[in-house]
Design a protein around this motif. Structure first.
Motif, PDB file in Angstrom:
ATOM      1  N   GLU A  57       0.835  -1.208   0.000  1.00  0.00           N
ATOM      2  CA  GLU A  57       0.000   0.000   0.000  1.00  0.00           C
ATOM      3  C   GLU A  57       0.868   1.255   0.000  1.00  0.00           C
ATOM      4  O   GLU A  57       0.527   2.266  -0.638  1.00  0.00           O
ATOM      5  CB  GLU A  57      -0.928  -0.006   1.219  1.00  0.00           C
ATOM      6  N   LEU A  58       1.997   1.197   0.686  1.00  0.00           N
ATOM      7  CA  LEU A  58       2.928   2.323   0.665  1.00  0.00           C
ATOM      8  C   LEU A  58       3.469   2.547  -0.745  1.00  0.00           C
ATOM      9  O   LEU A  58       3.513   3.688  -1.243  1.00  0.00           O
ATOM     10  CB  LEU A  58       4.094   2.064   1.624  1.00  0.00           C
ATOM     11  N   ILE A  59       3.873   1.471  -1.384  1.00  0.00           N
ATOM     12  CA  ILE A  59       4.408   1.561  -2.743  1.00  0.00           C
ATOM     13  C   ILE A  59       3.363   2.140  -3.686  1.00  0.00           C
ATOM     14  O   ILE A  59       3.644   3.048  -4.482  1.00  0.00           O
ATOM     15  CB  ILE A  59       4.867   0.178  -3.250  1.00  0.00           C
ATOM     16  N   ALA A  60       2.142   1.625  -3.602  1.00  0.00           N
ATOM     17  CA  ALA A  60       1.065   2.090  -4.479  1.00  0.00           C
ATOM     18  C   ALA A  60       0.782   3.575  -4.256  1.00  0.00           C
ATOM     19  O   ALA A  60       0.537   4.323  -5.212  1.00  0.00           O
ATOM     20  CB  ALA A  60      -0.198   1.266  -4.245  1.00  0.00           C
ATOM     21  N   ALA A  61       0.823   4.011  -3.006  1.00  0.00           N
ATOM     22  CA  ALA A  61       0.554   5.421  -2.689  1.00  0.00           C
ATOM     23  C   ALA A  61       1.636   6.323  -3.266  1.00  0.00           C
ATOM     24  O   ALA A  61       1.346   7.388  -3.829  1.00  0.00           O
ATOM     25  CB  ALA A  61       0.463   5.609  -1.181  1.00  0.00           C
ATOM     26  N   ILE A  62       2.887   5.905  -3.137  1.00  0.00           N
ATOM     27  CA  ILE A  62       4.006   6.699  -3.658  1.00  0.00           C
ATOM     28  C   ILE A  62       3.925   6.790  -5.182  1.00  0.00           C
ATOM     29  O   ILE A  62       4.042   7.872  -5.767  1.00  0.00           O
ATOM     30  CB  ILE A  62       5.351   6.080  -3.233  1.00  0.00           C
ATOM     31  N   VAL A  63       3.703   5.651  -5.834  1.00  0.00           N
ATOM     32  CA  VAL A  63       3.625   5.622  -7.297  1.00  0.00           C
ATOM     33  C   VAL A  63       2.434   6.436  -7.789  1.00  0.00           C
ATOM     34  O   VAL A  63       2.550   7.229  -8.737  1.00  0.00           O
ATOM     35  CB  VAL A  63       3.524   4.175  -7.799  1.00  0.00           C
ATOM     36  N   GLY A  64       1.291   6.255  -7.151  1.00  0.00           N
ATOM     37  CA  GLY A  64       0.089   6.981  -7.559  1.00  0.00           C
ATOM     38  C   GLY A  64       0.255   8.483  -7.435  1.00  0.00           C
ATOM     39  O   GLY A  64      -0.211   9.255  -8.285  1.00  0.00           O
ATOM     40  N   GLU A  65       0.921   8.906  -6.393  1.00  0.00           N
ATOM     41  CA  GLU A  65       1.148  10.334  -6.163  1.00  0.00           C
ATOM     42  C   GLU A  65       2.019  10.929  -7.264  1.00  0.00           C
ATOM     43  O   GLU A  65       1.712  11.994  -7.804  1.00  0.00           O
ATOM     44  CB  GLU A  65       1.806  10.518  -4.798  1.00  0.00           C
ATOM     45  N   VAL A  66       3.108  10.250  -7.592  1.00  0.00           N
ATOM     46  CA  VAL A  66       4.023  10.756  -8.615  1.00  0.00           C
ATOM     47  C   VAL A  66       3.350  10.783  -9.983  1.00  0.00           C
ATOM     48  O   VAL A  66       3.420  11.781 -10.712  1.00  0.00           O
ATOM     49  CB  VAL A  66       5.303   9.904  -8.673  1.00  0.00           C
ATOM     50  N   LEU A  67       2.686   9.694 -10.354  1.00  0.00           N
ATOM     51  CA  LEU A  67       2.012   9.640 -11.647  1.00  0.00           C
ATOM     52  C   LEU A  67       0.925  10.709 -11.742  1.00  0.00           C
ATOM     53  O   LEU A  67       0.733  11.307 -12.801  1.00  0.00           O
ATOM     54  CB  LEU A  67       1.406   8.250 -11.866  1.00  0.00           C
ATOM     55  N   GLY A  68       0.246  10.944 -10.633  1.00  0.00           N
ATOM     56  CA  GLY A  68      -0.786  11.978 -10.619  1.00  0.00           C
ATOM     57  C   GLY A  68      -0.202  13.352 -10.873  1.00  0.00           C
ATOM     58  O   GLY A  68      -0.780  14.167 -11.612  1.00  0.00           O
ATOM     59  N   GLN A  69       0.959  13.617 -10.293  1.00  0.00           N
ATOM     60  CA  GLN A  69       1.612  14.911 -10.478  1.00  0.00           C
ATOM     61  C   GLN A  69       2.080  15.089 -11.919  1.00  0.00           C
ATOM     62  O   GLN A  69       1.913  16.156 -12.507  1.00  0.00           O
ATOM     63  CB  GLN A  69       2.800  15.038  -9.522  1.00  0.00           C
ATOM     64  N   VAL A  70       2.661  14.033 -12.490  1.00  0.00           N
ATOM     65  CA  VAL A  70       3.121  14.102 -13.877  1.00  0.00           C
ATOM     66  C   VAL A  70       1.930  14.286 -14.820  1.00  0.00           C
ATOM     67  O   VAL A  70       1.954  15.132 -15.731  1.00  0.00           O
ATOM     68  CB  VAL A  70       3.898  12.822 -14.254  1.00  0.00           C
ATOM     69  N   HIS A  71       0.880  13.512 -14.584  1.00  0.00           N
ATOM     70  CA  HIS A  71      -0.316  13.608 -15.431  1.00  0.00           C
ATOM     71  C   HIS A  71      -0.938  15.001 -15.348  1.00  0.00           C
ATOM     72  O   HIS A  71      -1.339  15.581 -16.364  1.00  0.00           O
ATOM     73  CB  HIS A  71      -1.343  12.552 -15.004  1.00  0.00           C
ATOM     74  N   GLU A  72      -0.992  15.541 -14.151  1.00  0.00           N
ATOM     75  CA  GLU A  72      -1.566  16.882 -13.960  1.00  0.00           C
ATOM     76  C   GLU A  72      -0.792  17.923 -14.771  1.00  0.00           C
ATOM     77  O   GLU A  72      -1.390  18.803 -15.397  1.00  0.00           O
ATOM     78  CB  GLU A  72      -1.537  17.243 -12.477  1.00  0.00           C
ATOM     79  N   GLY A  73       0.547  17.814 -14.749  1.00  0.00           N
ATOM     80  CA  GLY A  73       1.365  18.773 -15.487  1.00  0.00           C
ATOM     81  C   GLY A  73       1.126  18.711 -16.978  1.00  0.00           C
ATOM     82  O   GLY A  73       0.961  19.755 -17.643  1.00  0.00           O
ATOM     83  N   PHE A  74       1.065  17.516 -17.540  1.00  0.00           N
ATOM     84  CA  PHE A  74       0.862  17.380 -18.980  1.00  0.00           C
ATOM     85  C   PHE A  74      -0.595  17.655 -19.367  1.00  0.00           C
ATOM     86  O   PHE A  74      -0.866  18.148 -20.464  1.00  0.00           O
ATOM     87  CB  PHE A  74       1.290  15.995 -19.457  1.00  0.00           C
ATOM     88  N   GLU A  75      -1.524  17.335 -18.474  1.00  0.00           N
ATOM     89  CA  GLU A  75      -2.937  17.608 -18.755  1.00  0.00           C
ATOM     90  C   GLU A  75      -3.166  19.114 -18.834  1.00  0.00           C
ATOM     91  O   GLU A  75      -3.920  19.598 -19.693  1.00  0.00           O
ATOM     92  CB  GLU A  75      -3.812  17.006 -17.651  1.00  0.00           C
ATOM     93  N   GLU A  76      -2.495  19.840 -17.969  1.00  0.00           N
ATOM     94  CA  GLU A  76      -2.576  21.306 -17.997  1.00  0.00           C
ATOM     95  C   GLU A  76      -2.046  21.840 -19.319  1.00  0.00           C
ATOM     96  O   GLU A  76      -2.627  22.747 -19.925  1.00  0.00           O
ATOM     97  CB  GLU A  76      -1.772  21.870 -16.823  1.00  0.00           C
ATOM     98  N   ALA A  77      -0.940  21.259 -19.776  1.00  0.00           N
ATOM     99  CA  ALA A  77      -0.338  21.694 -21.038  1.00  0.00           C
ATOM    100  C   ALA A  77      -1.223  21.354 -22.229  1.00  0.00           C
ATOM    101  O   ALA A  77      -1.228  22.073 -23.237  1.00  0.00           O
ATOM    102  CB  ALA A  77       1.025  21.046 -21.215  1.00  0.00           C
ATOM    103  N   ALA A  78      -1.982  20.277 -22.116  1.00  0.00           N
ATOM    104  CA  ALA A  78      -2.839  19.848 -23.223  1.00  0.00           C
ATOM    105  C   ALA A  78      -3.927  20.870 -23.532  1.00  0.00           C
ATOM    106  O   ALA A  78      -4.476  20.896 -24.631  1.00  0.00           O
ATOM    107  CB  ALA A  78      -3.469  18.487 -22.905  1.00  0.00           C
ATOM    108  N   HIS A  79      -4.231  21.714 -22.557  1.00  0.00           N
ATOM    109  CA  HIS A  79      -5.286  22.716 -22.746  1.00  0.00           C
ATOM    110  C   HIS A  79      -4.728  24.078 -23.155  1.00  0.00           C
ATOM    111  O   HIS A  79      -5.482  25.032 -23.327  1.00  0.00           O
ATOM    112  CB  HIS A  79      -6.100  22.859 -21.464  1.00  0.00           C
ATOM    113  N   SER A  80      -3.382  24.168 -23.297  1.00  0.00           N
ATOM    114  CA  SER A  80      -2.762  25.427 -23.699  1.00  0.00           C
ATOM    115  C   SER A  80      -2.849  25.591 -25.212  1.00  0.00           C
ATOM    116  O   SER A  80      -2.683  24.633 -25.961  1.00  0.00           O
ATOM    117  CB  SER A  80      -1.286  25.449 -23.287  1.00  0.00           C
ATOM    118  N   VAL A  81      -3.120  26.815 -25.649  1.00  0.00           N
ATOM    119  CA  VAL A  81      -3.220  27.105 -27.080  1.00  0.00           C
ATOM    120  C   VAL A  81      -2.374  28.346 -27.390  1.00  0.00           C
ATOM    121  O   VAL A  81      -2.681  29.429 -26.899  1.00  0.00           O
ATOM    122  CB  VAL A  81      -4.674  27.351 -27.508  1.00  0.00           C
ATOM    123  N   PRO A  82      -1.307  28.197 -28.200  1.00  0.00           N
ATOM    124  CA  PRO A  82      -0.750  26.930 -28.671  1.00  0.00           C
ATOM    125  C   PRO A  82       0.027  26.244 -27.553  1.00  0.00           C
ATOM    126  O   PRO A  82       0.414  26.897 -26.580  1.00  0.00           O
ATOM    127  CB  PRO A  82       0.195  27.380 -29.799  1.00  0.00           C
TER     128      PRO A  82
END
Length: 216
Positions: A57-82
């Protein structure tokens, strides 16, 4: 009895996650026991098990947190024009993730890149973690694919290449950079930025020669 504030609970959870991350980065998942984690964070078993049932559960929490942060950063960029150019986009998101874990060190070296490599290795035997990683990377790839499509729509990138192929390549660049950090030591994200920028400047000489031939 005084009620424990949410701020205190969040701080304690952060303390446990950071301590576990240092342990995992230092010795790997198999060589790390929950007793090692308890010693690292200087807490009782009851205090830690209140938040996490065990190592998985510790491993899953650490991995989920990091992936969430990376996804959030790129998701934000996906809405930028250009959209921001790839060299700046990858290094900005990756640099932000590395900076947020700058205080996590093992023997004076950043723990995060080593932890990432440990996670990749663990997925070979942990099906649940592998599924979590696939879902996380799938979300990141989806965001990157939409970013590439935006590049193509804006005329910033050639349109005869699959957006998914470009997305996978950019993810590989970021993952490879983390692997190098784990193997060879820390380096600034500017190294990746400059390398990507140089690669982006390479011209297709066959196309250039064809244009010159036609003009003559």
């Amino acid at each position: 009895m005084a009620r424990v504030s949410q701020e205190h609970l969040d701080a304690r959870r952060r303390q446990i996650l950071d301590g576990a991350a240092r342990c995992f980065a230092r010795n790997g998942f198999h060589a790390t026991s929950m007793q090692d984690v308890l010693k690292e964070v200087d807490l009782s078993a009851g205090a830690v098990y209140r938040y996490f049932s065990g190592k998985d559960e510790l491993i899953a929490a650490i991995v989920g947190e990091v992936l969430g942060q990376v996804h959030e950063g790129f998701e934000e960029a996906a809405h930028s024009v250009p959209p921001t150019s790839p060299d700046l986009l990858v290094t900005t998101v990756l640099g932000r993730v590395l900076a947020s874990r700058e205080s996590l060190t093992v023997d004076g070296r950043p723990a995060f890149p080593r932890l990432v490599v440990q996670v990749w290795t663990e997925t070979l035997r942990n099906d649940e973690l592998a599924a979590l990683l696939r879902d996380g990377y799938g979300a990141v790839q989806d965001a990157w694919t939409r970013i590439v499509e935006a590049y193509q729509d804006a005329g910033m990138m050639r349109s005869d290449v699959s957006p998914e192929h470009v997305a996978r390549t950019m993810m590989s660049a970021a993952m490879g950079f983390l692997a190098q950090q784990a193997l060879f030591g820390p380096m600034p994200a500017d190294v990746l930025r400059d390398g990507l920028r140089a690669l982006m400047s390479v011209q297709d000489h066959s196309s250039v020669n064809l244009l010159e031939t036609r003009s003559n």
